[in-house]
Design an enzyme around this catalytic site. Sequence first.
Site, mmCIF file in Angstrom:
data_model
loop_
_atom_site.group_PDB
_atom_site.id
_atom_site.type_symbol
_atom_site.label_atom_id
_atom_site.label_comp_id
_atom_site.label_asym_id
_atom_site.label_seq_id
_atom_site.Cartn_x
_atom_site.Cartn_y
_atom_site.Cartn_z
ATOM 1 N N GLU A 252 1.494 3.831 -3.370
ATOM 2 C CA GLU A 252 1.202 5.260 -3.240
ATOM 3 C C GLU A 252 2.408 6.109 -3.653
ATOM 4 O OE1 GLU A 252 -1.877 6.030 -2.551
ATOM 5 O OE2 GLU A 252 -1.254 8.089 -2.985
ATOM 6 N N HIS B 1 0.833 -1.207 0.000
ATOM 7 C CA HIS B 1 0.000 0.000 0.000
ATOM 8 C C HIS B 1 0.871 1.262 0.000
ATOM 9 C CE1 HIS B 1 -3.797 2.150 1.191
ATOM 10 N NE2 HIS B 1 -2.893 3.046 1.526
ATOM 11 N N LYS C 83 3.041 5.977 -7.428
ATOM 12 C CA LYS C 83 2.087 6.797 -8.180
ATOM 13 C C LYS C 83 2.516 8.265 -8.144
ATOM 14 C CE LYS C 83 -1.641 5.330 -6.131
ATOM 15 N NZ LYS C 83 -3.058 5.233 -5.707
ATOM 16 N N ASN C 84 2.913 8.739 -6.972
ATOM 17 C CA ASN C 84 3.361 10.132 -6.857
ATOM 18 C C ASN C 84 4.611 10.379 -7.692
ATOM 19 O OD1 ASN C 84 1.326 10.616 -5.043
ATOM 20 N ND2 ASN C 84 2.629 10.521 -3.233
HETATM 21 N N1 P4A Z 1 6.787 16.920 -7.471
HETATM 22 N N2 P4A Z 1 7.221 15.954 -6.644
HETATM 23 C C1 P4A Z 1 6.147 15.271 -6.189
HETATM 24 C C2 P4A Z 1 4.988 15.846 -6.724
HETATM 25 C C3 P4A Z 1 5.457 16.884 -7.529
HETATM 26 C C4 P4A Z 1 6.181 14.109 -5.312
HETATM 27 C C5 P4A Z 1 3.615 15.437 -6.488
HETATM 28 C C6 P4A Z 1 4.644 17.810 -8.360
HETATM 29 C C7 P4A Z 1 2.722 16.248 -5.819
HETATM 30 C C8 P4A Z 1 1.428 15.797 -5.556
HETATM 31 C C9 P4A Z 1 1.033 14.529 -5.975
HETATM 32 C C10 P4A Z 1 1.911 13.714 -6.663
HETATM 33 C C11 P4A Z 1 3.209 14.158 -6.908
HETATM 34 C C12 P4A Z 1 7.047 13.061 -5.611
HETATM 35 C C13 P4A Z 1 7.091 11.929 -4.793
HETATM 36 C C14 P4A Z 1 6.258 11.864 -3.672
HETATM 37 C C15 P4A Z 1 5.402 12.905 -3.372
HETATM 38 C C16 P4A Z 1 5.359 14.030 -4.187
HETATM 39 O O1 P4A Z 1 6.258 10.766 -2.895
HETATM 40 O O2 P4A Z 1 7.846 13.128 -6.706
HETATM 41 O O3 P4A Z 1 -0.227 14.054 -5.771
HETATM 42 C C17 P4A Z 1 -0.802 14.176 -4.512
#
Ligand code: P4A
Length: 409
Positions: free
Chosen positions: A245, A241, A248-249
């Site tokens: 997550e 999980h 995906k980010n």
């Molecule tokens: N840059 N880096 C991250 C995000 C951005 C990031 C981001 C624009 C922001 C919100 C989002 C997803 C990605 C990343 C890794 C992470 C968290 C944020 O674990 O590269 O959705 C909520």
Amino acid sequence: MRVILPRLRSVQTFLDFYSQFNPSPLSIKQFIDFGRNACEQKSFIFLRKELPVRLANIMKEIALLPEVLLTTNSCSQVSQWYAKSFEDIIQFEKSEPTPKILQNFCNTLVMIRNRHSDVVQTMAQGVLEMKETYGDSVEATMETSIQYFLDRLYMSRISIRMLINQHTMLFGQLNEDKGRHIGCLDPTCDISAVVRDAYENSRFLCDQYYLCSPELKVTEHNEIDNLLPINTCYVPSHLYHILFELFKNSMRAVVEHHDHDKSDQLPPVRVLISRGHEDICIKMSDEGGGIPRSSVDHLFKYMYSTAPQPSKSDYYTVPLAGYGYGLPISRLYARYLHGDLILLSTEGFGTDAVIYLKALSDEANELLPIFNKTSSKFYKATIPTGDWSNQVLRHINAPRVLRRRMQKQ
Ligand code: P4A
């Protein structure tokens, strides 16, 4: 009313009684030892006390929520689910553990698990309802207590589901051979295998939406015994999980930060798995451009992340958007067994996420919210008076709450 009142009053008495006890945290080692010498009667006798204790502790906190949230339809729905489940379990308080009762108990647990499956979504709905009704007048203190409460509610829920899953998987009807697994625990969970699994599923969504996706590079480092792949005793579904997550980010950030036409040049997402004496660390690094330092904390805030749910059709077209509660809940999964999840962003370059797990299974104890005087004080807390010179001129047009705080100083 004459018929209902005595029943309600007695449930309240039980609630007062059970909420006086502190929850008993178990360690991974105890889950394993117990699972190996599985005794259904023992488990039944432990759970018929421990589950009402955990339920009662969190129900006492629900009652202290700010009225603006407590009185939403969604919140009272959740509250009723808890009350019903509490009642269902205390029915077994004096039962002899006969085969029929044990079977009945298993069925009750499964029913409770199903009843509570939408708690997170429903609470998010409650936060939305509150925002719609009160808008900007939701004060900062209230936001703080709601964050505090939701972390505790969801942690309690993770722990209760863990107990229910262990009991029903070890003793339920679907007692098929799970190989090396003990309930939902894997005594030799191969971390890189879970990393690859989460990566593949996230990549599938990424490819579907963006028509490209970054590669994965995994490195393992075992300082302790040089054994690879690194494995540990853990709940693979929790680790999955968290990783899903984070992938995906990272994927979203990488793809959106780079030129779509040169998709073959996307920088990979790197994962480093390291075993030390105390911790197992899993670091995920991307070159997705990062986010400002001031935004990092917001990613863990429920109030901040609560936007109207995408409709069913949106959900399929924006697969990487997730539910918005992904990071705060992932951090709870990590903290549940005394690990943690932190984000370090380098604005302009990329983000590192580190998952910490306890390397030793007897140190991996459940972390459980306890209802007591300290926790109840939290909900009555007043606006803290700042004693550092920040947030002054920037807030000339600040919301009422901040202006009031400035006047007091
Ligand atoms: N840059 N880096 C991250 C995000 C951005 C990031 C981001 C624009 C922001 C919100 C989002 C997803 C990605 C990343 C890794 C992470 C968290 C944020 O674990 O590269 O959705 C909520």
